[in-house]
Design a protein around this motif. Structure first.
Motif, PDB file in Angstrom:
ATOM      1  N   ALA A   1     134.244  39.191  18.144  1.00  0.00           N
ATOM      2  CA  ALA A   1     133.904  38.062  19.006  1.00  0.00           C
ATOM      3  C   ALA A   1     135.101  37.124  19.157  1.00  0.00           C
ATOM      4  CB  ALA A   1     132.726  37.305  18.418  1.00  0.00           C
ATOM      5  N   PRO A   2     135.089  36.271  20.177  1.00  0.00           N
ATOM      6  CA  PRO A   2     136.181  35.307  20.328  1.00  0.00           C
ATOM      7  C   PRO A   2     136.307  34.398  19.116  1.00  0.00           C
ATOM      8  CG  PRO A   2     134.803  35.367  22.290  1.00  0.00           C
ATOM      9  CD  PRO A   2     134.096  36.159  21.245  1.00  0.00           C
ATOM     10  N   CYS A   3     137.506  33.938  18.876  1.00  0.00           N
ATOM     11  CA  CYS A   3     137.765  32.864  17.927  1.00  0.00           C
ATOM     12  C   CYS A   3     138.106  31.622  18.748  1.00  0.00           C
ATOM     13  CB  CYS A   3     138.902  33.242  16.982  1.00  0.00           C
ATOM     14  SG  CYS A   3     138.499  34.631  15.882  1.00  0.00           S
ATOM     15  N   ALA A   4     138.442  30.523  18.082  1.00  0.00           N
ATOM     16  CA  ALA A   4     138.752  29.305  18.825  1.00  0.00           C
ATOM     17  C   ALA A   4     139.679  28.414  18.018  1.00  0.00           C
ATOM     18  CB  ALA A   4     137.470  28.550  19.182  1.00  0.00           C
ATOM     19  N   VAL A   5     140.419  27.584  18.732  1.00  0.00           N
ATOM     20  CA  VAL A   5     141.203  26.506  18.148  1.00  0.00           C
ATOM     21  C   VAL A   5     140.689  25.223  18.776  1.00  0.00           C
ATOM     22  CG1 VAL A   5     143.494  25.535  17.798  1.00  0.00           C
ATOM     23  CG2 VAL A   5     143.217  28.014  17.924  1.00  0.00           C
ATOM     24  N   SER A   6     140.238  24.275  17.953  1.00  0.00           N
ATOM     25  CA  SER A   6     139.687  23.038  18.507  1.00  0.00           C
ATOM     26  C   SER A   6     140.496  21.833  18.065  1.00  0.00           C
ATOM     27  CB  SER A   6     138.212  22.873  18.100  1.00  0.00           C
ATOM     28  OG  SER A   6     138.091  22.532  16.743  1.00  0.00           O
ATOM     29  N   LEU A   7     140.404  20.772  18.850  1.00  0.00           N
ATOM     30  CA  LEU A   7     141.131  19.543  18.584  1.00  0.00           C
ATOM     31  C   LEU A   7     140.383  18.379  19.234  1.00  0.00           C
ATOM     32  CD1 LEU A   7     144.272  19.538  20.907  1.00  0.00           C
ATOM     33  CD2 LEU A   7     142.561  21.303  21.010  1.00  0.00           C
ATOM     34  N   PRO A   8     140.683  17.149  18.818  1.00  0.00           N
ATOM     35  CA  PRO A   8     139.992  15.992  19.388  1.00  0.00           C
ATOM     36  C   PRO A   8     140.108  15.961  20.911  1.00  0.00           C
ATOM     37  CG  PRO A   8     141.220  15.343  17.459  1.00  0.00           C
ATOM     38  CD  PRO A   8     141.618  16.763  17.741  1.00  0.00           C
ATOM     39  N   ALA A   9     139.091  15.396  21.566  1.00  0.00           N
ATOM     40  CA  ALA A   9     139.000  15.458  23.030  1.00  0.00           C
ATOM     41  C   ALA A   9     140.223  14.856  23.730  1.00  0.00           C
ATOM     42  CB  ALA A   9     137.728  14.757  23.490  1.00  0.00           C
TER      43      ALA A   9
ATOM     44  N   LEU B   1     143.991  19.929  14.131  1.00  0.00           N
ATOM     45  CA  LEU B   1     143.544  21.237  14.619  1.00  0.00           C
ATOM     46  C   LEU B   1     142.512  21.832  13.663  1.00  0.00           C
ATOM     47  CD1 LEU B   1     146.790  23.052  15.830  1.00  0.00           C
ATOM     48  CD2 LEU B   1     145.102  21.836  17.184  1.00  0.00           C
ATOM     49  N   ARG B   2     141.516  22.507  14.224  1.00  0.00           N
ATOM     50  CA  ARG B   2     140.552  23.274  13.437  1.00  0.00           C
ATOM     51  C   ARG B   2     140.529  24.694  13.979  1.00  0.00           C
ATOM     52  NH1 ARG B   2     135.484  19.036  13.682  1.00  0.00           N
ATOM     53  NH2 ARG B   2     136.485  17.311  12.559  1.00  0.00           N
ATOM     54  N   PHE B   3     140.359  25.634  13.083  1.00  0.00           N
ATOM     55  CA  PHE B   3     140.372  27.043  13.465  1.00  0.00           C
ATOM     56  C   PHE B   3     138.999  27.652  13.200  1.00  0.00           C
ATOM     57  CE2 PHE B   3     144.851  27.319  14.299  1.00  0.00           C
ATOM     58  CZ  PHE B   3     145.384  26.284  13.541  1.00  0.00           C
ATOM     59  N   HIS B   4     138.424  28.261  14.240  1.00  0.00           N
ATOM     60  CA  HIS B   4     137.107  28.874  14.155  1.00  0.00           C
ATOM     61  C   HIS B   4     137.307  30.388  14.200  1.00  0.00           C
ATOM     62  CE1 HIS B   4     135.282  24.899  15.317  1.00  0.00           C
ATOM     63  NE2 HIS B   4     136.482  24.784  15.875  1.00  0.00           N
ATOM     64  N   GLY B   5     137.391  30.984  13.024  1.00  0.00           N
ATOM     65  CA  GLY B   5     137.632  32.422  12.934  1.00  0.00           C
ATOM     66  C   GLY B   5     136.487  33.139  12.268  1.00  0.00           C
ATOM     67  N   GLU B   6     136.811  34.174  11.498  1.00  0.00           N
ATOM     68  CA  GLU B   6     135.797  34.972  10.822  1.00  0.00           C
ATOM     69  C   GLU B   6     134.908  34.084   9.951  1.00  0.00           C
ATOM     70  OE1 GLU B   6     133.812  38.438  10.144  1.00  0.00           O
ATOM     71  OE2 GLU B   6     135.720  38.399  11.230  1.00  0.00           O
TER      72      GLU B   6
ATOM     73  N   VAL C   1     123.030  27.024  21.837  1.00  0.00           N
ATOM     74  CA  VAL C   1     123.535  28.402  21.751  1.00  0.00           C
ATOM     75  C   VAL C   1     124.773  28.398  20.858  1.00  0.00           C
ATOM     76  CG1 VAL C   1     124.348  30.408  23.027  1.00  0.00           C
ATOM     77  CG2 VAL C   1     122.695  28.846  24.083  1.00  0.00           C
ATOM     78  N   VAL C   2     124.688  29.114  19.745  1.00  0.00           N
ATOM     79  CA  VAL C   2     125.781  29.157  18.775  1.00  0.00           C
ATOM     80  C   VAL C   2     126.461  30.523  18.835  1.00  0.00           C
ATOM     81  CG1 VAL C   2     126.391  29.061  16.325  1.00  0.00           C
ATOM     82  CG2 VAL C   2     124.646  27.521  17.232  1.00  0.00           C
ATOM     83  N   LEU C   3     127.781  30.515  18.985  1.00  0.00           N
ATOM     84  CA  LEU C   3     128.589  31.733  18.945  1.00  0.00           C
ATOM     85  C   LEU C   3     129.091  31.949  17.526  1.00  0.00           C
ATOM     86  CD1 LEU C   3     130.421  34.028  20.201  1.00  0.00           C
ATOM     87  CD2 LEU C   3     132.153  32.229  20.501  1.00  0.00           C
ATOM     88  N   ALA C   4     128.877  33.140  16.969  1.00  0.00           N
ATOM     89  CA  ALA C   4     129.458  33.508  15.678  1.00  0.00           C
ATOM     90  C   ALA C   4     130.866  34.032  15.940  1.00  0.00           C
ATOM     91  CB  ALA C   4     128.601  34.560  14.982  1.00  0.00           C
ATOM     92  N   THR C   5     131.868  33.269  15.550  1.00  0.00           N
ATOM     93  CA  THR C   5     133.255  33.614  15.867  1.00  0.00           C
ATOM     94  C   THR C   5     133.806  34.656  14.897  1.00  0.00           C
ATOM     95  OG1 THR C   5     134.023  31.727  14.548  1.00  0.00           O
ATOM     96  CG2 THR C   5     133.730  31.372  16.900  1.00  0.00           C
TER      97      THR C   5
END
Length: 254
Positions: free
Chosen positions: A131-139, A192-197, A123-127
């Motif tokens: 819709a929500p955006c996200a900030v991701s980083l290593p576990a 950090l990675r940013f999942h936006g538009e 299931v893939v969310l189009a950020t």
């Protein structure tokens, strides 16, 4: 008999997993109004061999293609591989393929049709957008960052986790606002990675090449739509957690 019973249990478990993905996709799209679409997914390669014109074939007998041309596969032996045509895919299973990202929708009929045809699809969310955006980083850094945010008493929304990266869902933001936010910082962790538009993110209970996707912080049960923090508050806290870590520096440790 033991082998037959084991096979039946595996089949029941697989059916349950497939139903869970469909139910999750419908919840995201219809109840929460998050646009979703099926990801590329995985296929299992069991052996490779050389076919006509030197094409490498999988156990299913299909030549692997890249850009329309036959290309030898780089993956050998058993194991998960992306179902897309690229044998060197760096995010196996964890990206849109057919349909493309622009097809993401909140339409229940479309969502049910997709996952009825491809029940194993992630299931893939189009950020971005609404819709929500996200900030991701290593576990490893994600676990440390969440502990720092908890210590500050900061309220967080859902957090998505894979074996390699954690993603903190945040309220929608535009690229212009993100640029202004990052420009004002003396330094931002390069991990950090940013999942936006125009971006995307895998949601639970998907499975990709890196493993199972799960909720590290699940949405509150029964909530009409999960609450999301502001991106500025999250980035401020992550930058502070990075610079105050032993040794300082601009990176969050992997």
């Amino acid at each position: 008999m033991r082998e037959i019973l084991g096979r039946r249990r595996r089949l029941r478990f697989r059916r349950k997993e497939r139903t869970a993905r469909l139910d999750a996709a419908v919840t995201f799209a219809v109840e929460w109004n998050w646009p979703v679409l099926p990801g590329a997914g995985l296929r299992t390669t069991t052996r490779t061999g050389t076919g006509p014109s030197g094409a490498t074939r999988t156990a299913a007998g299909g030549a692997l293609r890249s850009g329309g041309a036959l290309k030898p596969a780089t993956r050998t032996g058993a194991g998960p591989a992306c179902a897309c045509p690229d044998p060197d895919c760096v995010v196996p299973g964890a990206h849109p393929y057919e349909p493309g990202l622009l097809a993401a929708t909140t339409d229940e009929r479309m969502v049910r049709w997709w996952w009825t045809r491809r029940p194993d699809a992630p299931v893939v969310l189009a950020t971005g957008g609404r819709a929500p955006c996200a900030v991701s980083l290593p576990a490893v850094a994600g676990a440390r960052a969440l502990a720092a945010l908890d210590a500050k008493g900061m309220r967080l929304g859902p957090v998505v986790a894979t074996p390699t990266r954690w993603s903190i869902l945040v309220a929608p933001y535009g690229l212009e606002r993100l640029g202004e936010l990052l420009y004002a910082k003396d330094g931002v962790p390069s991990s950090l990675r940013f999942h936006g538009e125009g971006g995307y993110l895998l949601l639970p209970p998907s499975v990709a090449g890196t493993g199972q996707v799960r909720w590290e912080r699940a949405p509150l049960a029964g909530s009409a739509r999960p609450w999301l923090p502001d991106v500025e508050a999250v980035v401020d806290a992550l930058v502070e957690a990075s610079t105050s870590a032993p040794g300082g520096g601009s990176r969050l440790a992997y």
